[in-house]
Design a protein around this motif. Structure first.
Motif, short mmCIF file in Angstrom:
data_model
loop_
_atom_site.label_atom_id
_atom_site.label_comp_id
_atom_site.label_asym_id
_atom_site.label_seq_id
_atom_site.Cartn_x
_atom_site.Cartn_y
_atom_site.Cartn_z
N ALA A 47 2.69 6.70 -7.16
CA ALA A 47 1.83 7.78 -7.65
C ALA A 47 2.56 9.13 -7.64
O ALA A 47 2.29 10.01 -8.47
CB ALA A 47 0.58 7.86 -6.79
N ARG A 48 3.53 9.28 -6.71
CA ARG A 48 4.26 10.56 -6.61
C ARG A 48 5.55 10.58 -7.44
O ARG A 48 6.09 11.63 -7.73
CB ARG A 48 4.62 10.84 -5.15
CG ARG A 48 3.41 11.07 -4.26
CD ARG A 48 3.85 11.61 -2.90
NE ARG A 48 4.69 10.65 -2.19
CZ ARG A 48 4.24 9.77 -1.29
NH1 ARG A 48 2.94 9.73 -1.03
NH2 ARG A 48 5.07 8.92 -0.70
N THR A 61 7.12 -3.03 -7.32
CA THR A 61 5.68 -3.30 -7.15
C THR A 61 5.31 -4.67 -7.69
O THR A 61 4.55 -5.42 -7.08
CB THR A 61 4.85 -2.22 -7.87
OG1 THR A 61 5.11 -0.95 -7.29
CG2 THR A 61 3.35 -2.52 -7.77
N GLY A 108 2.44 1.79 -3.32
CA GLY A 108 1.48 2.33 -4.27
C GLY A 108 1.40 3.84 -4.19
O GLY A 108 1.29 4.53 -5.21
N LYS A 109 1.44 4.37 -2.96
CA LYS A 109 1.42 5.82 -2.79
C LYS A 109 2.68 6.45 -3.36
O LYS A 109 2.65 7.52 -3.98
CB LYS A 109 1.30 6.16 -1.31
CG LYS A 109 -0.01 5.72 -0.67
CD LYS A 109 0.00 6.01 0.83
CE LYS A 109 -1.26 5.48 1.52
NZ LYS A 109 -1.21 5.69 2.98
N SER A 110 3.83 5.78 -3.16
CA SER A 110 5.11 6.32 -3.65
C SER A 110 5.14 6.32 -5.17
O SER A 110 5.66 7.26 -5.78
CB SER A 110 6.27 5.47 -3.11
OG SER A 110 6.30 5.52 -1.70
N LYS A 146 0.83 -1.21 0.00
CA LYS A 146 0.00 0.00 0.00
C LYS A 146 0.86 1.26 0.00
O LYS A 146 0.59 2.23 -0.71
CB LYS A 146 -0.94 -0.01 1.21
CG LYS A 146 -2.07 -1.02 1.10
CD LYS A 146 -2.93 -1.01 2.35
CE LYS A 146 -4.04 -2.05 2.26
NZ LYS A 146 -4.86 -2.08 3.50
N GLU A 147 1.91 1.26 0.83
CA GLU A 147 2.80 2.41 0.89
C GLU A 147 3.52 2.61 -0.43
O GLU A 147 3.72 3.74 -0.89
CB GLU A 147 3.83 2.22 2.02
CG GLU A 147 3.26 2.42 3.41
CD GLU A 147 2.64 3.81 3.58
OE1 GLU A 147 3.27 4.80 3.15
OE2 GLU A 147 1.52 3.89 4.11
#
Length: 424
Positions: free
Chosen positions: A60-61, A74, A56-58, A53-54
């Motif tokens: 995106a940025r 991933t 996935g956030k990274s 999950k973390e």
């Protein structure tokens, strides 16, 4: 099932219980290892999912080469999560498989030993001395045929061996026993029930009848339904996956139902008459209560059984069943054995079991407490297994001419008759 916390914190208690039952003690170490693997697998899976999950956030940025690197990670992490989930599921399945084989924790004070090593704790009534009365007692089948009450020949013609037909006064005797049992149950605060005799696998497994008792159960594979051997199954599953309010406990039910048993392993035993048959009707008592009230309710159920048998004027004994003869779900069981004149011995007619929280934990039956929820305790008790009660009535109350005296408690349900007379 037993509480996994009990297993982790009191493995020696579980070992002693298994030993008392005559079951595998080694399974406790297997369970502990499986529990550790299960918990480790869950932790590993959850850790990887959190990382996923973390990440996935990274992603995106991120941009450019960094994003490409993260996407590779991933992909690898997704594969790792799949592997971890499979390992966790496998460990959980192994734990559940082993846990399903472990019986309820045997309560302190239960006699140790096997089937013939229970302790007689009470004898009620005195068997008749037929010799002093000047005649040899007939067995229940001979009396039943004289009365036109039991037809084994046509029962076998219809359905095969160990089947029967109750006819005339035989059917009336069952109805009388049913009505007396239900009147007593109402007097004692039970809600009368007529539940299904066909149940789902979850109900049968939840009550402990698909383990050591599976060979005695009738299964309908096309429908994946089971014929119950006792209405205990339906009454236990009645509140499955429910949370009951504490102030509604205890819940007391008394059910009438047909019961079906293969009688596996009984080849050559009790083949004459209706003592050991594949189908019979029964009134069963069942209680859902707070765990701390379970032992008191066990004594109450036993007292109700004793009152019913005493009302029928049948001599009997109460047996504290030995640990090796307990069913999977029972932590303690009392049986009542009635005197059978033609066999000159006491034979089982009722039983009552304290299943503590074992069945409720399997079936998801909880009640609300100040600290959340916890499983209820469940107990069951036979009030009247019709065929065996009819046997005891016919043999214990027979007269020299083949007629049968009706005990006073049954007379209102048989039109006031005091004697059942030989059929013309």
């Amino acid at each position: 099932m037993i509480d996994p916390k009990w297993l982790r914190n009191n493995p020696d208690l579980v070992r002693r219980s298994q030993e008392a039952r005559g079951e595998s003690v080694e399974i406790v170490d297997e369970l502990l290892a499986a529990d550790e693997a299960r918990r480790s697998g869950i932790a590993a899976y959850e850790s990887l999912r959190a990382e996923q999950k973390e990440l996935g956030k990274s992603v995106a940025r991120a941009q450019g080469d960094q994003k490409a690197e993260l996407l590779v990670r991933t992909k690898q992490l997704a594969a790792d999560v799949k592997v971890a989930q499979a390992a966790s599921d496998a460990a959980g399945a192994r734990f559940d498989e082993l846990m399903a084989q472990v019986g309820n924790i045997v309560l302190d004070g239960v006699p140790r030993g096997g089937e013939d090593e229970g302790t007689v704790i009470e004898t009620v009534g005195t068997p008749r001395d037929f010799a002093a009365e000047g005649f040899e007692p007939r067995d229940h089948l001979e009396i039943g045929e004289l009365l036109g009450a039991i037809d084994m020949e046509r029962g076998t013609k219809i359905s095969g061996s160990r089947f029967y037909v109750l006819t005339g006064v035989g059917a009336q005797l069952e109805f009388a026993l049913l009505n007396l049992a239900m009147a007593k149950a109402d007097e004692w605060g039970f809600t009368q029930m007529i539940p299904p005799a066909l149940v789902k696998p979850s109900a049968m497994a939840g009550t402990g009848f698909l383990g050591q008792a599976a060979q005695d159960v009738y299964h309908l594979p096309d429908d994946d339904l089971y014929l119950v051997g006792t209405s205990e199954v339906a009454l236990a599953a009645y509140h499955s996956d429910e949370i009951l309010e504490a102030d509604t406990l205890p819940r007391q039910y008394a059910a009438f139902s047909p019961c079906f048993r293969r009688e596996a392993g009984s080849h050559g035993r009790d083949t004459r008459g209706i003592f050991r048959v594949h189908w019979f009707d029964k009134v069963e008592m069942f209680v859902h209560c707070r765990p701390e009230d379970a032992e008191e309710w066990h004594q109450k159920l036993l007292a109700f059984e004793k009152e019913f048998i005493t009302a029928l004027e049948i001599p009997f004994q109460v047996l504290d069943v030995a640990s090796g003869d307990l069913g999977l779900s029972a932590a303690r069981k009392y049986d009542c054995y009635a005197w059978l004149p033609t066999q000159q011995r006491y034979r089982e007619i009722t039983s009552t079991s304290n299943c503590t929280q074992f069945q409720a934990r399997r079936l998801g039956i909880r009640y609300r407490t100040d600290n959340g929820t916890e499983p209820v305790a469940t107990l069951n008790g036979t009030l009247s297994a019709m065929t065996r009660m009819i046997i005891m009535l016919l043999e214990n109350h027979q007269q020299a001419d083949g007629s049968v005296r009706v005990p006073e408690a049954l007379r209102p349900y048989l039109g006031g008759r005091e004697i059942l007379t030989v059929a013309a």
